[in-house]
Design an enzyme around this catalytic site. Sequence first.
Site, mmCIF file in Angstrom:
data_model
loop_
_atom_site.group_PDB
_atom_site.id
_atom_site.type_symbol
_atom_site.label_atom_id
_atom_site.label_comp_id
_atom_site.label_asym_id
_atom_site.label_seq_id
_atom_site.Cartn_x
_atom_site.Cartn_y
_atom_site.Cartn_z
ATOM 1 N N VAL A 65 -17.347 3.923 -3.722
ATOM 2 C CA VAL A 65 -17.966 2.600 -3.536
ATOM 3 C C VAL A 65 -19.414 2.745 -3.061
ATOM 4 O O VAL A 65 -20.334 2.147 -3.620
ATOM 5 C CB VAL A 65 -17.173 1.755 -2.511
ATOM 6 C CG1 VAL A 65 -17.850 0.401 -2.300
ATOM 7 C CG2 VAL A 65 -15.741 1.557 -2.959
ATOM 8 N N GLY B 45 -19.193 7.577 -1.306
ATOM 9 C CA GLY B 45 -18.225 8.028 -2.299
ATOM 10 C C GLY B 45 -18.130 7.009 -3.430
ATOM 11 O O GLY B 45 -19.140 6.450 -3.881
ATOM 12 N N GLY C 293 -20.954 6.656 4.307
ATOM 13 C CA GLY C 293 -20.005 7.082 3.274
ATOM 14 C C GLY C 293 -20.487 6.675 1.896
ATOM 15 O O GLY C 293 -20.585 5.482 1.591
ATOM 16 N N LYS D 111 0.861 -1.177 0.000
ATOM 17 C CA LYS D 111 0.000 0.000 0.000
ATOM 18 C C LYS D 111 0.894 1.221 0.000
ATOM 19 O O LYS D 111 2.059 1.158 0.425
ATOM 20 C CB LYS D 111 -0.874 -0.009 1.259
ATOM 21 C CG LYS D 111 -2.115 0.843 1.180
ATOM 22 C CD LYS D 111 -3.306 0.085 0.621
ATOM 23 C CE LYS D 111 -4.529 0.956 0.553
ATOM 24 N NZ LYS D 111 -5.697 0.228 0.048
HETATM 25 P P1 NAD Z 1 -14.202 7.716 -1.214
HETATM 26 O O1 NAD Z 1 -13.218 8.649 -0.640
HETATM 27 O O2 NAD Z 1 -14.600 7.861 -2.650
HETATM 28 O O3 NAD Z 1 -15.564 7.762 -0.365
HETATM 29 C C1 NAD Z 1 -15.590 7.791 1.019
HETATM 30 C C2 NAD Z 1 -16.780 8.647 1.424
HETATM 31 O O4 NAD Z 1 -16.915 8.601 2.842
HETATM 32 C C3 NAD Z 1 -16.623 10.104 1.035
HETATM 33 O O5 NAD Z 1 -17.776 10.538 0.335
HETATM 34 C C4 NAD Z 1 -16.445 10.806 2.369
HETATM 35 O O6 NAD Z 1 -16.994 12.124 2.366
HETATM 36 C C5 NAD Z 1 -17.214 9.910 3.293
HETATM 37 N N1 NAD Z 1 -16.849 9.997 4.704
HETATM 38 C C6 NAD Z 1 -15.620 10.184 5.279
HETATM 39 N N2 NAD Z 1 -15.713 10.168 6.617
HETATM 40 C C7 NAD Z 1 -17.019 9.977 6.903
HETATM 41 C C8 NAD Z 1 -17.750 9.846 8.115
HETATM 42 N N3 NAD Z 1 -17.156 9.924 9.307
HETATM 43 N N4 NAD Z 1 -19.084 9.652 8.040
HETATM 44 C C9 NAD Z 1 -19.710 9.573 6.846
HETATM 45 N N5 NAD Z 1 -19.065 9.684 5.670
HETATM 46 C C10 NAD Z 1 -17.747 9.878 5.695
HETATM 47 O O7 NAD Z 1 -13.653 6.253 -0.927
HETATM 48 P P2 NAD Z 1 -14.134 4.881 -1.604
HETATM 49 O O8 NAD Z 1 -13.289 4.579 -2.758
HETATM 50 O O9 NAD Z 1 -15.632 4.916 -1.762
HETATM 51 O O10 NAD Z 1 -13.749 3.851 -0.461
HETATM 52 C C11 NAD Z 1 -14.508 3.739 0.724
HETATM 53 C C12 NAD Z 1 -13.856 2.770 1.679
HETATM 54 O O11 NAD Z 1 -13.741 1.500 1.048
HETATM 55 C C13 NAD Z 1 -12.421 3.133 2.101
HETATM 56 O O12 NAD Z 1 -12.196 2.701 3.407
HETATM 57 C C14 NAD Z 1 -11.562 2.349 1.137
HETATM 58 O O13 NAD Z 1 -10.273 2.085 1.671
HETATM 59 C C15 NAD Z 1 -12.373 1.098 1.017
HETATM 60 N N6 NAD Z 1 -12.136 0.368 -0.209
HETATM 61 C C16 NAD Z 1 -12.299 0.978 -1.417
HETATM 62 C C17 NAD Z 1 -12.080 0.267 -2.578
HETATM 63 C C18 NAD Z 1 -12.287 0.869 -3.931
HETATM 64 O O14 NAD Z 1 -12.331 0.124 -4.913
HETATM 65 N N7 NAD Z 1 -12.454 2.178 -4.043
HETATM 66 C C19 NAD Z 1 -11.673 -1.071 -2.506
HETATM 67 C C20 NAD Z 1 -11.519 -1.677 -1.255
HETATM 68 C C21 NAD Z 1 -11.753 -0.937 -0.108
#
Ligand code: NAD
Length: 354
Positions: free
Chosen positions: A185, A183, A181, A80
């Site tokens: 995903v 975003g 959250g 990572k």
């Molecule tokens: P992202 O940054 O696009 O979305 C995260 C969302 O969570 C954002 O909209 C943010 O405003 C919101 N957020 C942050 N803190 C918050 C809180 N306290 N309460 C409510 N909302 C909050 O990230 P993502 O790509 O959607 O990933 C989300 C999670 O999944 C992360 O932990 C990431 O590591 C994990 N993940 C993502 C992927 C991927 O393919 N993108 C794969 C595996 C794991």
Amino acid sequence: MEVFDLPEFDGHELVAFGHDAASGLKAIIAVHSTALGPAAGGCRMWPYATTTEAVSDVLRLSRGMSYKNAMAQLPFGGGKAVIIGDARKAKTPELFEAFGRFVDSHGGRYITAEDVGTTITDMSNIARSTQYVSGLGRAPGEAGGDPGPKTALGVFLGIKAAVKFKLGRAELAGGSVAVQGVGGVGYHLCGMLAGEGAKVLVADVRAPAAERVCQEFKATAVSVDEILSHKVDVLAPCALGAVLDATSIPRLRARIIAGAANNQLAQGQDGMALLAADILYAPDYVINAGGIISVAREYYGGATQAQVNTEIQAIPQRLTEIFERARRESRTTNAVADQMARERLARRPQQLVA
Ligand code: NAD
């Protein structure tokens, strides 16, 4: 800071600090294990308050990638990267080009992709200076691109498997899911859940993101402080890690925890508290592997999107196996998953599917 003495240090093979004065890059790459192949895992851009915080995060996340890649049977080890900075203010093409050079300097031992705070555009800038990057744009039908929607698909299928196992229901229609959250995903997950007729509650610190899913998928927005404690069938943490701890767990009223966020348990022992509260926990690195499956197939080439989707369909079976074993052995699902991952890590690479 004594890196080797940090609680998150777990025999990592490499921890490298990268700096580029011209672009302002401050980055850390952690390679946990290359036992099963080159270490692959996303690059997170986050405004860490201290370097120690960034090191702890990259150590924890890279170990999680070793387990995730092993459980998804990918020819990857676990790594990572983190870039210290505010993704809303500090991004430039030069910063990501410099990060690409940093990745390249490890000669393919670490392969990067998107994570929180980074996008396909950032990966394209990284690709100017290294070939060791995935999650780039691809032609329609080809495997790859933004891993977010693929992660969402795996989580969606995993939620269905958990609901079937815990609540004995094959359908999500009429059930309720709280998504923390929305975003990259969470947004796609909400669309899939709403498409199956589930009642969806959402919260996001970015109000427009929550409003969007309310408008598009008829979800209901609730406050960021309350999303974890709503009485729902499933709580899907899809924001940041460590949301399940000694403070939050006693307040939970969900029957199942199944979401995308990495490292949802603040500590391994929080899994015991969930078990004691009769809450089924879907181990995060098993349910959220859809994105890395897509990243892997894009990186090695030759796979179609349909093949990636077929591979993602294996996630619910894998989870059900963990749920059954945990019930049989009266253990936590996270302990069972960790043991299975460690067993796979100890095996030879040629036993894995390339
Ligand atoms: P992202 O940054 O696009 O979305 C995260 C969302 O969570 C954002 O909209 C943010 O405003 C919101 N957020 C942050 N803190 C918050 C809180 N306290 N309460 C409510 N909302 C909050 O990230 P993502 O790509 O959607 O990933 C989300 C999670 O999944 C992360 O932990 C990431 O590591 C994990 N993940 C993502 C992927 C991927 O393919 N993108 C794969 C595996 C794991």
